[in-house]
Design an enzyme around this catalytic site. Structure first.
Site, PDB file in Angstrom:
ATOM      1  N   GLU A 473     -17.366   2.997   4.306  1.00  0.00           N
ATOM      2  CA  GLU A 473     -16.131   2.239   4.532  1.00  0.00           C
ATOM      3  C   GLU A 473     -14.904   3.089   4.238  1.00  0.00           C
ATOM      4  O   GLU A 473     -13.854   2.921   4.877  1.00  0.00           O
ATOM      5  CB  GLU A 473     -16.130   0.958   3.689  1.00  0.00           C
ATOM      6  N   HIS A 479      -9.840   7.066   8.610  1.00  0.00           N
ATOM      7  CA  HIS A 479      -9.480   7.025  10.027  1.00  0.00           C
ATOM      8  C   HIS A 479      -8.105   6.365  10.192  1.00  0.00           C
ATOM      9  O   HIS A 479      -7.298   6.773  11.049  1.00  0.00           O
ATOM     10  CB  HIS A 479     -10.551   6.260  10.795  1.00  0.00           C
TER      11      HIS A 479
END
Length: 681
Positions: A473, A479
């Protein structure tokens, strides 16, 4: 409602520390009025863009749309964050009311013929507009999204599509709330010491804490939180209790009462098939795969079936080993799904000679969080500084400021790590605010987990799988944090579905790097690193039970694709599921990781519908990408890390995914590294 101060200003304007919203100033009843007014404003703003008398340009149409909708975006972000992380009856009632209104609103925007005409004109003229690569991707996304909302349809067809989308939103909300209710309502309270036979101390402590939370202080409770039910199925000597827990866990959403999700699935599939037909596609899978790396259902099935055959062969060998152990211990029953984890753990412990509770003392949650931050610092020059006392959506959530290599503010990261009855199950990343140079915004990113919360005053410890989940995660979070684009619609994780898991799955690899394990997997009392012999055993066990793990996942992906790759919905989805599994020769002692009645990835909305395969598609990419670092002989190679940051973590959807990956790696991958990583070669 008028547009003049009737909205809680804490929703509209985020003026808390580091640009965060002041969540403490927002009541549960404030969200719905703000969202409704957000609909009104967004319609007015889009109408103004459509009515612009000037000829359409990228700036006066697409950029104008990128700048619009702030109130609706802020209100919706805060509302759905609350709904996922800390819901209650007020929020759930608002969710049921508002979900179809969001779908209706999107349809109303798409119905504006003048607005779509401007977008379509730009799309047809795109080669002559002098756009850069990112602008082309943004324009493509707007055109595709408007078409999918029915902008190119006429009259009754357009009205029908809007009605379908509204109903699908209602169904998705009901599906998710039914699963949450089943998870929250089921509990198995254990009173007798004999009921705890075989359980490690960490699981017993988690069950004691769960019992306190559910009002059974002094006892132990099995709940359907994965962080409790999976260890219970793995270690409990009580076969009768394992069966009871397993049936409840796999039976979520699959009963005859008010939370029965089977009728919802049937109607959802029927409407999705009709929607695909209205939009000119042969199936919903074909519609959803447009714009992805896979492109077609055939390409997806080619990958999945290749892996399936290898996994079934491996699972057959694993089943033989388990059956032999059962017979040696005197068991005369057939191997069942509630037996597999229990006996597989005995084989693993014997073959690799360590117990899970030997690992946990070396993996306190705090150290694993630090390890993830350390890797981000080594690769990308990021620093994470906790800002205690900053208000968030729940007291358990924590806030870090992220700065770049120059010490400048980069992002805000929020971590919410513990399970609770008001939080939906699973683990996920969400972006509260997207990075955008156009809007001058930096990211606000949240990671949500469901680890077992320790008793008050005690530290939390993770299994190795828990630690991998945290790294996964956090890869998604990076990202969002690393995004470096101009336009919010292609920022961060706004990428094709079968590319979005690459940054997360790739980041998992660094958990097993010796520098990381030796530096951070340290005993919580002595500070000593995990012994090398134990590290070796843990790493050697990573491909243990590979057949089981791969079957669990791949069955879900194959059933998902089969349900959505038809021109019409199956008459009875449950019968179709059984027939598909029989066709695949699904091992009877292995269950799908997510059976359809609680398969939230594909029925609580459609983001992963006909897209659950994407985890494996991205796994092909991530295995090959990490191999690039291994080939360099330095898993923190500065040149590769820079390319990874720019082309994979930083580029968002500003490039086609194939181009982004090739810019980093120099070529596209083959499945070989993935199969080796899974231990299937």
């Amino acid at each position: 409602m008028s547009d003049n101060g009737t909205i809680n200003p804490a929703i509209e304007t985020w003026d808390g520390p580091m640009g965060l919203p002041r969540r403490e100033a927002i009541a549960d009843t404030d969200y719905a009025p703000a969202i409704r007014q957000g609909f009104v404003r967004d319609l007015a703003e889009s109408a103004a863009i459509a009515d612009n008398p000037e000829p359409p340009t990228f700036a006066n149409t697409i950029e104008a749309l990128e700048r619009s909708g702030d109130l609706l975006s802020n209100a919706a972000t805060l509302f759905f964050s609350k709904a996922g992380n800390d819901t209650n009856e007020t929020i759930q009632a608002a969710e049921r009311e508002l979900s179809p209104q969001f779908a209706r609103h999107a349809g109303e925007i798409a119905k504006n013929r003048k607005l779509f005409a401007r977008i379509d004109t730009l799309w047809q003229q795109r080669d002559a507009l002098g756009l850069n690569g990112e602008q082309v991707q943004v324009l493509k996304k707007y055109h595709r999204n408007f078409v999918r909302q029915g902008a190119a349809l006429e009259g009754d067809a357009q009205a029908r599509l809007i009605a379908i989308n509204e109903r699908l939103a209602e169904l998705g909300t009901a599906f998710a709330q039914n699963v949450l209710k089943d998870e929250a309502d089921w509990i198995m309270v254990l009173d007798d010491e004999a009921d705890l036979a075989g359980l490690p101390s960490s699981t017993i402590a988690a069950m004691a804490s769960a019992a306190v939370e559910r009002g059974h202080e002094g006892r132990h409770a099995v709940t359907l939180a994965r962080s409790i039910v999976v260890p219970f199925l793995t270690f409990s000597d009580r076969r009768d209790l394992r069966e009871r827990a397993f049936r409840a866990w796999t039976g979520r959403g699959d009963g005859d009462g008010a939370t029965d999700n089977r009728p919802i699935i049937a109607e959802t599939l029927k409407l999705r098939a009709e929607k695909a037909g209205l939009l000119g596609h042969d199936s919903f899978a074909e519609l959803k795969l447009e714009g992805t790396m896979a492109r077609t259902p055939e390409a997806v099935n080619t990958l999945l079936e290749t892996v399936w055959d290898k996994a079934r062969a491996r699972a057959g060998t694993e089943a033989e080993d388990i059956t032999a152990l059962m017979r040696a211990e005197g068991a005369n029953h057939d191997l069942q799904a509630w037996d597999w984890r229990y006996y597989a753990e005995k084989i693993r412990a014997a073959r690799h000679d360590y117990a899970d509770d030997e690992v946990r003392p070396f993996m306190p949650l705090e150290r694993i969080i630090e390890a993830a931050f350390h890797v981000a610092g080594r690769l990308f020059g990021l620093t994470f500084t906790e800002r205690p006392g900053t208000a968030t959506h729940h007291p358990d959530a924590r806030v870090w400021e992220v700065t770049d290599a120059n010490g400048d503010h980069k992002a805000v990261f929020i971590g919410d790590y513990f399970a609770r009855a008001s939080k939906r199950s699973g683990a996920w990343m969400s972006a509260m605010q997207l990075q955008s140079r156009l809007l001058g915004r930096t990211p606000i990113v949240t990671n949500t987990m469901n680890f077992a919360k320790p008793p008050a005053g005690q530290a939390a410890f993770l299994s190795f799988d828990d630690a991998r989940t945290l790294f996964h995660e956090f890869g998604h979070a990076l990202h969002g944090i690393m995004s470096d684009v101009t336009y919010p619609s292609v920022s961060g994780t706004n990428v094709p579905r079968d590319f979005v898991e690459l940054p997360s799955q790739l980041f998992e690899h660094w958990l097993t790097v010796p520098e990381v394990l030796n530096g951070f997997a340290r005993h919580h009392e002595t500070g000593e690193p995990m012994p090398a012999a134990l590290v070796d055993k843990v790493l050697a066990a990573q491909t243990f039970n590979a057949g089981f793990d791969t079957i669990e996942y791949t069955a879900c992906a194959l059933v998902d694709m089969a349900l959505h790759a038809r021109g019409e919905a199956p008459a009875d989805p449950a019968v179709f599921e059984a027939e598909k599994l029989a066709e695949l020769a699904m091992p009877k002692a292995i269950a799908m990781r997510h059976r359809p009645p609680h398969f939230q990835h594909i029925f609580s909305g459609d983001y992963y519908a006909a897209g659950y395969y994407s985890y494996m598609w991205s796994e092909v990419l991530d295995a090959d990408a990490f191999a690039a670092f291994e080939e360099k002989g330095d898993v923190f190679d500065p040149g590769l890390a820079d390319a990874l940051g720019r082309h994979v973590y930083g580029s968002g959807g500003a490039m086609e995914p194939e181009d982004a990956y090739t810019a980093f790696r120099g070529r596209l991958p083959t499945p070989d590294a993935m199969l080796e990583k899974r231990g299937l070669v």
